[in-house]
Design a protein around this motif. Structure first.
Motif, short mmCIF file in Angstrom:
data_model
loop_
_atom_site.label_atom_id
_atom_site.label_comp_id
_atom_site.label_asym_id
_atom_site.label_seq_id
_atom_site.Cartn_x
_atom_site.Cartn_y
_atom_site.Cartn_z
N ASN A 153 6.15 -0.16 -9.18
CA ASN A 153 6.30 -1.52 -9.70
C ASN A 153 7.03 -2.40 -8.69
OD1 ASN A 153 5.23 -1.86 -12.56
ND2 ASN A 153 6.42 0.04 -12.78
N ASN A 154 7.00 -3.71 -9.00
CA ASN A 154 7.72 -4.73 -8.22
C ASN A 154 7.24 -4.84 -6.78
OD1 ASN A 154 9.48 -5.44 -10.42
ND2 ASN A 154 10.61 -3.55 -10.00
N ILE A 155 5.95 -4.59 -6.57
CA ILE A 155 5.35 -4.77 -5.25
C ILE A 155 4.90 -6.22 -5.13
CG2 ILE A 155 3.40 -4.15 -3.77
CD1 ILE A 155 3.51 -1.36 -4.95
N GLU A 156 5.30 -6.87 -4.04
CA GLU A 156 4.89 -8.27 -3.83
C GLU A 156 3.38 -8.34 -3.64
OE1 GLU A 156 5.21 -10.93 -0.10
OE2 GLU A 156 7.09 -11.18 -1.19
N LEU A 193 11.25 0.65 0.52
CA LEU A 193 11.12 -0.09 1.78
C LEU A 193 9.66 -0.46 1.99
CD1 LEU A 193 13.60 2.11 3.77
CD2 LEU A 193 13.88 -0.33 3.34
N LEU A 194 9.34 -1.74 1.73
CA LEU A 194 7.98 -2.23 1.80
C LEU A 194 7.93 -3.54 2.58
CD1 LEU A 194 7.01 -1.70 -1.95
CD2 LEU A 194 6.58 -0.13 -0.05
N ALA A 195 6.76 -3.83 3.15
CA ALA A 195 6.59 -5.08 3.90
C ALA A 195 6.37 -6.24 2.95
CB ALA A 195 5.42 -4.95 4.87
N VAL A 214 9.97 -5.94 6.63
CA VAL A 214 10.28 -4.83 5.74
C VAL A 214 11.56 -5.16 4.99
CG1 VAL A 214 10.87 -2.39 5.59
CG2 VAL A 214 9.14 -3.14 7.21
N GLU A 215 11.50 -5.03 3.65
CA GLU A 215 12.65 -5.31 2.81
C GLU A 215 12.78 -4.25 1.72
OE1 GLU A 215 12.59 -9.24 1.25
OE2 GLU A 215 12.47 -10.21 3.22
N ASN A 216 13.93 -4.23 1.08
CA ASN A 216 14.15 -3.32 -0.04
C ASN A 216 13.61 -3.94 -1.32
OD1 ASN A 216 16.92 -2.59 1.77
ND2 ASN A 216 15.83 -0.86 0.85
#
Length: 1000
Positions: free
Chosen positions: A766-769, A710-712, A725-727
């Motif tokens: 990983n996979n952080i915008e 759960l990250l912005a 906030v999205e998965n």
């Protein structure tokens, strides 16, 4: 237990009166059945008396504990018939002895217990009321005796866990008298949520929140500091997703199960202990002791003038003392047993004007109502208060003032009581002598438990638990300080109430002579409520320390509620008592998520195989490898606490303009489709004993894959919002754990045991915008794709091709410059003179996650003497030392002294101040965590069973290369991802504790 041939002393009469009074108080009577005395002597595999063995009548609450001579005695009221006595102790194989009760009133059974170095016969708790032997488990579960907790010289239970288990990292984040402690089982499993394990006390989920009620992160406490370590019987730790299969997804970070002491049938036993501890500063930091200062601020001018310099450390630190007093009474008769205790602790800090006090009490009553119903009630209360000082991290304080000061100023007040200005922060003595920062905490943990055994093999248990904690922080800053001329006062109160209701059932039966079946099912409901209210005022009236004397007042209030629910079904099949296969499914839900996503299913499967029970093994490897178990476990769990109760919503903020109320649109858009982060873990391991059970080895490999973090995520400006906030994002953990226990020497008079642990973990996000974002340490700690959580990302030195520093024409170090390539990697650039050109560059310059952690414990016993030594090691870890950075520039540090002595170019410290790599330090250490010795006197006088004298040292020695006080502390306190930052923190003290424990 006492021997029956002793005369009844006055003290014994007092104990009997106390016991009778307790029975009257709780309204329990003795049921009219035949009276029997079950007694005997228990010895270990060496033939020596086995002390502290639990002796229990199977399927009842009636039991006793062997005394120092191995004697046990149960005076029970039972119907004539056949019963089974069960003898249990950690490290010894469980023994069951059949007993037939008829006309005889006294039955004697002597027992000799074999060694169980792996603890495979140990009965452990794998859920609320769910009992199983360790040999059936496909996952690791570790136990610690209560004696190892109470004798560790710690205020907090969690601090005593350090070094005693594989795969657990315990960090004391500051040296305040009740400083917060971080516990990680394996590693972080989330970015924005908490990676703390779930704490359970006697089946009750308890609050271990770290609430900042003073506005200064470094003095945040853990709420487990409310519980006295001396009340602990044992602690069991379950790691990984396997814990969540029974306890639910709140246990996705593992479970720390705390079991408190309880009574046993027999005459009352009174335990009294008292101790005094001495605290001191273990290491003083190097400071500028040169009797000169620069004549000019121009770094090209090297003229000096005489100056008097002061060691501010001598002015703020002192040796301090503390005391801890404890009394307990336990016993029972018939079908009732009880335990009660009270403790008082007082501990002064090594930083002047800091202290901590705690009073606590506990009562536990167990009642067997009839042959198939038993009940238990327990309540625990504590109240504590601390006197604190603002320090470290993101706020002003005593130690930050030293960091930002040139130590040529005498901080002593003048004849009129005015404190001289040291820097832009208040004077260090002004803090200590005039500031008032304090916390008060009240805590109550209560539970009611029912156990039903209506038919053979069927057990139903119900637990109702309640945990309420209230923390209040008060601050007062006097008028006329450097930071707040008009003075300030504040009051913040945080109240958290937790409820849990657990109904569980298990049914075990033998399908035939080979196959056994155990079915377990249950449902749990949990809820918590948190209320925060604060008021702050500035511009105080003269002599007023509260907000009602303030000219300007601001208030804040927030309330939150959450609920969690879940149900599970688990099936275990056993084959020939050597192969066990388990499968489970669990449904978990949380109110913090939207209606369509809040309920999730999580499966689990595990296997345990005692290969050494096979005949082929016994015929081939049996003499060398006495026991050999392979195990495997796979499971999933969700993180139900990664977001708050309202984080899925678009939360508008209230505002008042000219007396009219209104709302301000948020910058973060809500998202009703959020789902819990999901963790999938696989674990493989082997447990073996060898050399006639003298050596035990546990080896475990695990891999965790966490998805749907759960990250912005940044939104287009056209949406009207900045983020949502999205998965998104993933995380992995891979690790290896080893635990080795050995008994090189075992004889009647002398024994030597060794325990070693080793753990390693590799974390990756990983996979952080946007590749990365800051999570603490003034943004220097980041979550970055392809890196471990919390790595340090900032500027670094410009270097020549041979790796040496590229200096300026003046001989000063400088930051690297250049540009970034298409993959985001920094590329250094040089101008015509060979000097850095372009934009300032940054890269990963350090990692606060250790390469490995390890411990080594040696215990020696000679007759009534014992000696224990524990070393803890944390290796391959980096620190971001803001202390070092500030001392580079502000004159009071060793760097300025070197420049004054001509050992380095003047201005080097100022240059290093702007290059983050310069204050990355090696945070690896090997600590002499505990050193203790004790002597036991058996029956020194009539009426006294034993007196034990103990001498314990904690944090006596640290082998490290860190320039500061202690590499273990952390300025972001119990933060999940932001680790390794050090700035103005109170160092962890050296503690020497002398204690006496008497049993009557």
């Amino acid at each position: 237990m006492k021997k029956t041939n002793k005369p009844i002393s006055s003290l014994r009469r007092i104990k009997l009166i106390c016991s009778f009074s307790l029975f009257i108080l709780f309204g329990f009577g003795v049921q009219g059945q035949s009276l029997y005395t079950l007694k005997g002597i228990v010895k270990d595999y060496l033939g020596t008396p086995a002390t502290g063995v639990t002796v229990q009548i199977k399927n009842t609450n009636q039991g006793a504990i062997t005394d120092f001579d191995g004697n046990y005695e149960l005076n029970v009221s039972l119907e004539p018939g056949d019963y089974v006595l069960v003898f249990r102790q950690l490290g010894l194989s469980t023994q069951e002895v059949k007993v037939s009760l008829a006309n005889q009133t006294e039955v004697v059974n002597d027992v000799e217990m074999a060694m169980d170095i792996l603890g495979l016969d140990q009965i452990v708790i794998t859920g609320a009321g769910a009992l199983t032997s360790k040999k059936q488990l496909g996952n690791t579960i570790s136990s610690i005796k209560g004696g190892d907790i109470s004798q560790s010289a710690t205020v907090d239970i969690t601090g005593a866990l350090s070094g005693k288990l594989a795969g657990i990292q315990v960090t004391q984040n500051s040296g305040d008298p009740a400083g917060g402690i971080s516990v990680r089982l394996r590693s972080s499993s989330t970015v924005n949520g908490s990676s703390d394990p779930l704490y359970i006390v006697d089946g009750i989920i308890v609050n271990n929140n770290s609430v900042d009620v003073l506005g200064t992160t470094s003095v945040v406490q853990n709420r487990l500091s409310d519980i006295s370590p001396q009340d602990i019987d044992r602690i069991e730790v379950i790691k990984g997703a396997a814990a969540a299969a029974i306890y639910g997804s709140r246990a996705s970070n593992g479970v720390v199960q705390i079991f408190t002491k309880k009574g046993q049938s027999g005459e009352p036993v009174i335990t009294v202990s008292s101790s005094v501890n001495f605290n001191s500063l273990r290491k003083e930091r190097a400071y500028n002791d040169e009797p000169f200062e620069w004549a000019s601020t121009d770094i090209t001018v090297l003229d000096k003038v005489e100056a008097t310099r002061y060691n501010y450390q001598d002015m703020i630190f002192n040796n301090s003392t503390g005391t801890d007093h404890y009394v307990s009474m336990s016993g029972g008769k018939g079908k009732t047993d009880y335990f009660g205790s009270f403790s008082y602790l007082e501990n002064d800090g090594i930083l002047k004007s800091t202290s901590y006090q705690r009073q606590s009490g506990r009562i536990r009553v167990n009642q067997e109502i009839n042959d198939w119903i038993s009940a238990s009630f327990g309540t625990y209360f504590s109240t504590s208060k601390s006197k604190d000082q603002p320090n470290g991290g993101y706020v002003a304080g005593v130690l930050p003032t030293i960091l930002f000061s040139d130590n040529t100023i005498d901080p002593t007040p003048d004849a009129d009581g005015n404190y001289p200005t040291m820097t832009f922060y208040p004077n260090i003595l002004e803090y200590i002598e005039t500031f008032d920062y304090s916390q008060k905490n009240n805590r109550n943990i209560s539970d009611l438990q029912l156990t039903l055994k209506p038919i053979d093999g069927l057990k139903v248990s119900y637990i109702l638990g309640y945990d309420n904690s209230e923390s209040t922080g008060n601050t007062y800053v006097p008028i006329g300080t450097t930071t707040i001329d008009l003075g300030r006062a504040s009051n913040t109160t945080v109240t958290t109430s937790q409820f849990n209701s657990d109904l569980n059932g298990s049914y075990k039966f033998d399908i035939n002579d080979i196959f056994t079946s155990t079915t377990t099912t249950g449902f749990s409901w949990q809820a918590d409520k948190t209320n925060l209210s604060s008021i702050s005022g500035s511009g105080l009236a003269l002599g007023v320390k509260t907000t009602n004397g303030a000219a300007s007042i601001t208030t804040n209030e927030s309330r939150s509620e959450r609920s969690f629910w879940g149900g599970f079904l688990q099936q275990t099949f056993g084959i020939s008592d050597k192969l066990f296969v388990t499968g489970a499914i669990r449904l978990d839900g949380s109110s913090v998520f939207g209606a369509d996503e809040r309920n999730q299913f999580y499966p689990k499967a595990s296997m345990s195989y005692l290969v050494s029970e096979e005949s082929f093994w016994k015929d081939t490897f049996g003499e060398t490898l006495n026991s050999f178990k392979v195990r495997a476990a796979w499971g999933q769990a969700g993180n139900l606490t990664a977001i708050g109760p309202f984080d899925r919503l678009s939360n508008y903020a209230a505002i008042s303009i000219d007396g009219t109320s209104g709302l301000i649109a948020p910058t973060e858009l809500g998202n009703e489709n959020l789902r819990p982060e999901r963790q999938t873990e696989i674990e493989f391991g082997v447990d073996m004993s060898l050399l006639n059970d003298r050596v035990g080895v546990e080896l475990t490999y695990y891999k965790q894959d966490i998805e749907d973090l759960l990250l912005a995520r940044t939104l287009s400006p056209s949406t009207g919002f900045g983020s949502r906030v999205e998965n998104v994002g993933t995380m992995t953990n891979k690790g290896f754990e080893a635990l080795v226990t050995a008994t090189p020497i075992q004889s009647n008079d002398f024994s030597w045991s060794v325990t070693g642990t080793f753990s390693t973990n590799k974390n990756e996000v990983n996979n952080i915008e946007g590749d990365q974002f800051g999570i603490g340490n003034f943004g220097f700690s980041v979550a970055k794709n392809g890196e471990a959580l919390g790595v340090f990302y900032q500027g670094y030195y410009a270097r020549n091709e041979d790796g040496s520093l590229l200096l300026t024409d003046a001989g000063l170090p400088q930051r690297e410059k250049g540009s970034y390539d298409a993959d985001g990697n920094p590329v250094a650039e040089r101008d015509a003179n060979g000097q850095p050109s372009g934009a300032n560059l940054s890269k990963v310059i350090g990692d606060p996650n250790p390469d490995f952690i390890a411990s080594l414990i040696n215990e020696f016993k000679y007759k009534n003497f014992s000696f224990r030594m524990q070393f803890d090691a944390v290796q391959g870890v980096d620190l971001l030392s803001w202390d070092t950075r500030m001392l580079y520039r502000f004159g009071g540090g060793e760097q300025t002294a070197k420049e004054l002595r001509g050992e380095s170019v003047r201005g080097t410290g100022t240059a290093n101040f702007s290059i983050a790599e310069s204050y990355i330090e090696d945070g690896s250490y090997i600590k002499l965590r505990e050193l203790s010795t004790s002597y036991l006197l058996r029956e020194p006088i009539q009426g006294v069973d034993s007196v034990k004298f103990t001498l314990t040292g904690r944090n006596l020695l640290s082998i490290d290369n860190y320039s500061g006080y202690d590499p273990e502390v952390n300025m972001d306190a119990q933060s999940n991802g932001s680790r390794g930052g050090v700035m103005g923190l109170v160092p962890i003290p050296r503690v020497v504790k002398f204690g006496v424990v008497a049993t009557f």
